[in-house]
Write a protein that holds these residues in place. Structure first.
Motif, PDB file in Angstrom:
ATOM      1  N   HIS A 182       0.769   3.259  -1.526  1.00  0.00           N
ATOM      2  CA  HIS A 182      -0.551   4.117  -1.191  1.00  0.00           C
ATOM      3  C   HIS A 182      -1.495   4.020  -2.475  1.00  0.00           C
ATOM      4  CE1 HIS A 182      -0.335   3.687   3.349  1.00  0.00           C
ATOM      5  NE2 HIS A 182       0.829   4.335   3.138  1.00  0.00           N
ATOM      6  N   THR A 261      -6.329   4.174   2.904  1.00  0.00           N
ATOM      7  CA  THR A 261      -4.502   3.320   3.728  1.00  0.00           C
ATOM      8  C   THR A 261      -3.882   4.767   4.478  1.00  0.00           C
ATOM      9  OG1 THR A 261      -3.669   2.876   1.611  1.00  0.00           O
ATOM     10  CG2 THR A 261      -4.582   0.996   2.419  1.00  0.00           C
ATOM     11  N   ALA A 262      -3.890   5.651   3.179  1.00  0.00           N
ATOM     12  CA  ALA A 262      -3.586   7.213   3.370  1.00  0.00           C
ATOM     13  C   ALA A 262      -3.980   7.880   3.539  1.00  0.00           C
ATOM     14  CB  ALA A 262      -2.385   7.390   2.884  1.00  0.00           C
ATOM     15  N   PRO A 350       1.611   0.660   2.837  1.00  0.00           N
ATOM     16  CA  PRO A 350       0.199   0.130   2.733  1.00  0.00           C
ATOM     17  C   PRO A 350       1.083  -0.958   3.281  1.00  0.00           C
ATOM     18  CG  PRO A 350       0.441   0.579   0.378  1.00  0.00           C
ATOM     19  CD  PRO A 350       1.638   0.968   1.509  1.00  0.00           C
TER      20      PRO A 350
END
Lengths: 353, 353
Positions: A182, A261-262, A350
DNA sequence: ATCCTTTCTTGAATCGATTCAATAAAAAGC
DNA sequence: GCTTTTTATTGAATCGATTCAAGAAAGGAT
């Protein structure tokens, strides 16, 4: 035998013994002659006396055999908040083993809290300092009873407290996600209630976040820096550790051109709310978005998917805290316990960009 | 000012006023002349006196401003068991509103419990009688404090208690499933721990199940009879309200030639364990098997699918219970509150045979 | 029979406050 | 100026037990 509270003195008189002997019959039976003992006990039963009144005894003995757990929250907090619950479960276990009772002390507003702390019948306090910790400490200190603060953060070293390796733990959390690949993160922080929740700059964060939250933020940043992700590139939103503010933060974050994405959540509670929001919006966890929490509450294990988190050693914390109160032996210096990474299903690499 | 506990008398002497006046300065400030009041307060501060000691005050006042909640369970029960938790949340809310504290009283074994109940500093007790209720009541009665029993079942009418319409509620639960078309049922009951869990005949059930559990069984049977399903056709298994015994019961039930299509669980806790077992074994809920719980705990709402259940009016219960203690006004007669059916995703018509 | 132990028992002090009838001082009324 | 009322303060009793030095009674030894 209607009412007219019978007291020890009545028994003594009725049995024709001194009050001292009557007292011994109940508190140190071995010291009084069997014959006398039985006679007194008989009279006591006849008069409907059920042993020494706890209030009188207390006044002399001075020991209540109960510890208070205090927080600046409504009482229901102890049963609702996952972290508090998990901690209380452990505290309860330790108290059970030592035969100590638990009194819950709390209040939303200052004034009531002060009264409650002053009038709680306890031998000492465990302070849950999630917010406004210093005030809680100040209030308790006046009571002149042993106490120990939990979750206080980097406060005054003179305050007996059990701390947590928040910076190291947060760093480990961020590193875990970065290792997975990520690079687009978002932080969901815990702000003070009352402070407007919402997006903040790193400078604002350092200034306005308290203790624990700030340390966790620092930890995240520190680890991410090693992967070339700067503070400014990581949006950070303050939430109030409730669903509403988490939802609001996510609305904003995922409205952006390149959403994260995180998600680095500063509590499991926040993380779980986030996972629910993501599910509602059709984002798959962990395929579209990874989520990592903090605390290690039981709910994290049973959520679907399981929530990856940094677990606090709650049993250890509870054990030390209770011991500190009962032995009136607060740790010489503020000790920090390590949190440990527990990887579950909510984190994965991701999606391809 | 090392230690040497300063007491009110010391302040009085130092300030050259009587002890009575010194007491008034703290407890009824309006009655003492401002000049004197300030002087006394000044001296108190100098001497490090922080207001009247609660223990002394207590002895006179006799009021603790806290209610005890007792159960024959380990202390952790209050924070772990879903029903207890849900109830405590409501109790906490009421206590918060009235400024009352909560003391948790519990013990696994009789002896310790007796001691704990006798020495708890509270104004009254709320008894969680999930098991061994009569003993708890007997113990508490001796304390001669107001108390009210919850979940006691059809006990002695002389015991102040808030009951539940268990029979009617269970009947409604069973009817709900029967209306959906189910005819093959299984009951997961709550037995006493210690009693061997496992399958039992209806006669055994009537004999060995206690209070609440028996009433619920009776309710189930009663409703099912209307649909032509006899007692003997409904396997009933005692569990200990824990995962292990639930799993064991289900193992047996689903090893049968024609396993049930509907499970009547006597608590949400059991129902949730059952749903998890079913999921692990590849049975779809509600497509293959319907599950209905009892209690209406919050977890039932957040489970996937949502658990259909009979909800207890916990807020109402808590409200009445706390009021009964604080006003020392136990209900004249044992009142029974109704439970209400909450339909969620865990119940549906049975699969085609 | 005398003295020394042991074993119980007593009575008073103590824990830390609150409360209330009684009093002293000040203010008001005539 | 004298009586009545009001306002502050006092001192002692009380809440319900525990504790401990000292006394009494019983048993043993010489």
């Amino acid at each position: 035998m209607i009412k007219g509270h019978v007291k020890l003195a009545d028994i003594a008189k009725a049995a024709g013994v001194s009050q001292g002997t009557a007292s011994n019959v109940f508190s140190r039976p071995e010291v009084v002659r069997e014959e006398v003992r039985e006679r007194v006990l008989g009279i006591a039963k006849d008069l409907g006396y059920n042993g020494p009144d706890i209030k009188g005894r207390l006044l002399r003995a001075g020991r209540v055999n109960a510890i208070g757990v205090a927080a600046i929250e409504p009482l229901a907090y102890f049963f609702e908040d996952p972290w508090a619950r998990a901690l209380m479960t452990q505290v309860a276990a330790v108290c059970d083993a030592t035969g100590t009772g638990i009194a819950l002390v709390s209040a939303q507003n200052q004034q009531k809290l002060a009264w409650n702390i002053n009038s709680a019948l306890v031998d000492g306090f465990i302070l849950l300092c999630v917010e406004g910790g210093e005030q809680l400490v100040a209030l308790t200190r006046r009571r002149q009873l042993p106490f120990i603060a939990l979750a206080l953060g980097d406060g005054d070293a003179a305050i007996p407290a059990i701390g947590l390796g928040n910076i190291a733990g947060a760093a480990q959390a961020a590193r875990h996600l970065a290792d997975l690949g990520h690079r687009r993160f978002a932080i969901l922080a815990i702000g003070l209630t009352g402070d407007g929740a919402g997006a903040m700059t790193p400078e604002q964060a350092v200034r306005s976040l308290k203790f624990t939250s700030r340390d966790r933020a620092l930890g995240y940043w520190q680890a991410l820096a090693d992967f070339g992700v700067g503070r400014a590139d990581v949006p950070i939103h303050a939430t109030q550790n409730d669903r509403q503010s988490v939802d609001a933060a996510l609305e904003t974050l995922f409205a952006a051109a390149r959403p994260p994405t995180a998600i680095l959540a500063m509590s499991d509670r926040i993380a779980l709310f986030a996972m629910q929001w993501l599910a509602r919006r059709g984002y798959a966890v962990p395929d579209d978005v990874s989520v990592i929490g903090f605390d290690g509450v039981p709910e994290a294990a049973t959520a679907v998917p399981g929530l990856t988190t940094m677990a606090q050693p709650l049993a250890e914390i509870a054990c030390r805290a209770v011991a500190a109160i009962l032995d009136d032996a607060a740790p010489a210096q503020q000790e920090a316990l390590d949190v440990t990474l527990i990887v579950r299903g909510s984190t994965a690499p991701p999606p391809p960009d």
